[in-house]
Enzyme design. Structure first.
Site, PDB file in Angstrom:
ATOM      1  N   GLU A 207       0.848  -1.208   0.000  1.00  0.00           N
ATOM      2  CA  GLU A 207       0.000   0.000   0.000  1.00  0.00           C
ATOM      3  C   GLU A 207       0.882   1.257   0.000  1.00  0.00           C
ATOM      4  OE1 GLU A 207      -3.223  -0.153   2.867  1.00  0.00           O
ATOM      5  OE2 GLU A 207      -4.125  -1.865   1.847  1.00  0.00           O
ATOM      6  N   GLU A 325      -5.098  -8.378  -0.837  1.00  0.00           N
ATOM      7  CA  GLU A 325      -5.897  -8.315   0.395  1.00  0.00           C
ATOM      8  C   GLU A 325      -7.349  -8.137  -0.015  1.00  0.00           C
ATOM      9  OE1 GLU A 325      -4.508  -5.482   3.349  1.00  0.00           O
ATOM     10  OE2 GLU A 325      -2.414  -5.966   2.931  1.00  0.00           O
TER      11      GLU A 325
HETATM   12  O1  AHR Z   1      -5.302  -6.066   6.776  1.00  0.00           O
HETATM   13  C1  AHR Z   1      -5.258  -4.928   7.555  1.00  0.00           C
HETATM   14  C2  AHR Z   1      -4.586  -3.743   6.855  1.00  0.00           C
HETATM   15  O2  AHR Z   1      -5.357  -3.373   5.755  1.00  0.00           O
HETATM   16  C3  AHR Z   1      -3.234  -3.999   6.261  1.00  0.00           C
HETATM   17  O3  AHR Z   1      -2.218  -3.835   7.179  1.00  0.00           O
HETATM   18  C4  AHR Z   1      -3.131  -2.984   5.174  1.00  0.00           C
HETATM   19  O4  AHR Z   1      -2.326  -3.405   4.111  1.00  0.00           O
HETATM   20  C5  AHR Z   1      -4.575  -2.739   4.776  1.00  0.00           C
HETATM   21  O5  AHR Z   1      -4.878  -1.407   4.749  1.00  0.00           O
END
Ligand code: AHR
Length: 519
Positions: A207, A325
């Site tokens: 990110e 994610e």
């Molecule tokens: O999964 C939780 C958080 O969500 C992670 O650390 C980040 O990459 C995302 O914003």
């Protein structure tokens, strides 16, 4: 041939049969349920369902690692060399194709040297992203690789670009992968692992548009070029470099990165797409559930659009799209976080449906996706397992665990095309795949109050026998608690297959997988 939903007759191996002559009584009995027609086109191949589409993610966050996966060898909680025994058993049973670590946001503030060498000499560091608590680094690179070996997962390490340096990351790759003869490989051997770890997957930041440095895409592209220059092959392990992709379907990020990159392309491009929820995890209203399910339509669109954006660049086709994610992120109550750890979130029947919608769409878009990692594996967000806090002895399989188990049969199959007469956030969702004379069909009924009778025409496949498993609860907020760990579990379910037709009744709020055999 496309079917017409209004037809009262349909074709079985080319012959018209009347519904009444073939349907079992449990399907013909008067019911308020809705009928649906589906067509599986077994000869219309989409692509390989890579096992990595069912990947996972473990971050130093709340009780995911410390107290979740890792309790330490001296813990009274049953453990295998420090790994929570029950968690290891459940994860081995499910099969974890790939596991990403140590973050998340945490990765861009993690310095790998903190987590190697004698445990008593490792520094104590503040986890600045997730609560400011102090970690003793007793879980580091060797412990992570040990976990991966124990559960059979391919390791995926996320490197520090935000607060780290190219030489720090370059050394981590050498420490892990150089077989012998260098100072770093000897250090690894001294720390207990003469054999190289052979880590293939390396994330170059996380990110980077957010917690990974708040960079603009052009700035990140420059960082990516610089870092990737030094991340090399050691002992035959060629690193598969994964660049930080967009937040959701942010095409501005992807274009900005690709325009500036101009060569030196990554092997992977990792987008993150969470499906936010408006309610407390176990008190969802049907309206908010529908709203959350609607996000999966957007996720599918994002995959299609990001893939074609990459394809529009010279060499862009060689970049593999990763959904690094994903998963439901609800309004987590403060009391739960206080009791069990940051982002500890209960998984309900709704969450299992959400997992099913995601896994179905990954099958449908199998030709566009390389890897998908749900967030996260234990005790954080849409997890597979929950423990009752870092000190807790209990470890339960969530509804999401069981949804993943139902989709396991698709792994390494070839996804094939499916057509349905339904759409919308709570419409019937179906996907299918085939291998060695077996067809696997997954069906999700996300509707809160309508059962579905599904009549599925199988084109290019003659079914001789079939079996089905279903995960179902009429209560969208039902979950597996510590006092009722098996409240929502998969059960055998009736299914009828005759040649080119499959009939199944899907009760409201259910996820089912049918395996059709042709011999
Ligand atoms: O999964 C939780 C958080 O969500 C992670 O650390 C980040 O990459 C995302 O914003």
């Amino acid at each position: 041939m496309a079917y017409s939903p209004s037809r009262r007759q349909f074709l079985v191996n080319g012959a018209a049969l009347s519904v009444a002559t073939v349907l079992p009584s449990w399907l013909t009995a008067a019911s308020s349920s809705k009928s649906h027609r589906v067509e599986v086109l077994a000869d219309f191949e989409i692509g390989l369902v890579r096992p990595e589409l069912h990947g996972h993610f473990a971050e130093h966050l709340g009780s995911c690692v410390y107290g979740g996966l890792w309790v330490g060898p001296k813990s009274p909680i049953p453990n295998v060399n420090g790994y929570r025994k029950q968690a290891v058993e459940y994860l081995r049973e499910l099969g974890i194709p790939v596991l990403r670590w140590p973050g998340g946001c945490f990765a861009d503030d993690y310095h790998w040297r903190d987590g190697i060498g004698p445990v008593s000499q490792r520094p104590k560091r503040v986890n600045i992203h997730w609560g400011g608590y102090v970690e003793d680094n007793s879980f580091g690179t060797h412990e992570f690789i040990g976990l991966c070996r124990l559960i059979g997962a391919e390791p995926y390490l996320a490197g520090n670009v935000g607060s780290g340096t190219p030489d720090e990351m370059r050394d981590w790759v050498e420490y892990c992968n150089m077989p012998s003869g260098s100072t770093l490989s000897e250090e690894r051997a001294k720390n207990g692992s003469p054999e190289p770890f052979r880590v293939r997957y390396w994330g170059v930041g996380n990110e980077s548009w957010g917690c990974g440095g708040w960079m603009r895409p052009e700035v990140y592209a420059d960082h990516y070029r610089r870092f990737s220059t030094y991340l090399r092959e050691f002992g035959g392990t060629v690193p598969f470099l994964i660049a930080s992709g967009p937040n959701g379907n942010d095409t501005r990020w992807s274009r900005g990165f690709m325009d500036r990159l101009d060569g030196g392309i990554p092997e992977g491009f990792a987008m993150h797409y969470y499906e936010g929820g408006a309610d407390h995890p176990t008190r969802f209203t049907t309206d908010h559930m529908k709203e959350q399910f609607a996000r999966y339509v957007k996720v599918e669109e994002a995959i299609i659009q990001q893939r074609s954006l990459l394809d529009s660049y010279r060499d862009g086709r060689k970049i593999n799209l990763i959904l690094d994610e994903w998963g439901v992120w609800d309004q987590i109550p403060k009391e739960d976080e206080k009791k069990y750890g940051a982002l500890w979130q209960q998984s309900t029947m709704r969450s299992a449906i959400a997992a099913g919608l995601g896994l179905n769409l990954f099958n449908r878009q199998a030709d566009k996706l390389y890897m998908c990692n749900i967030a996260q594996i234990v005790n954080v967000l849409q997890s597979l397992l929950l423990t009752d806090g870092p000190e807790g002895k209990n470890c339960v399989r969530t509804t999401t665990y069981h949804a993943f188990a139902l989709f396991k049969a698709h792994r390494s199959n070839t996804a094939v095309k499916v057509q349905t007469d339904d759409s919308g956030p709570v419409g019937l969702s179906v996907s299918a795949s085939k291998r060695n004379g077996e067809l696997v069909v997954s069906l999700v009924n996300p509707h809160p109050d309508t059962d579905m009778d599904v009549d599925c025409a199988l084109r290019g496949v003659t079914g001789k026998s079939a079996s089905a498993l279903i995960l179902q609860s009429p209560d969208l907020n039902a979950y597996n608690g510590f006092d009722s760990p098996d409240r929502v579990v998969p059960r055998p379910h009736p299914v009828v297959v005759e040649g080119g037709r499959l009939r199944i009744e899907l009760p409201r709020l259910s996820v089912a997988t049918v395996t059709v055999r042709s011999s």
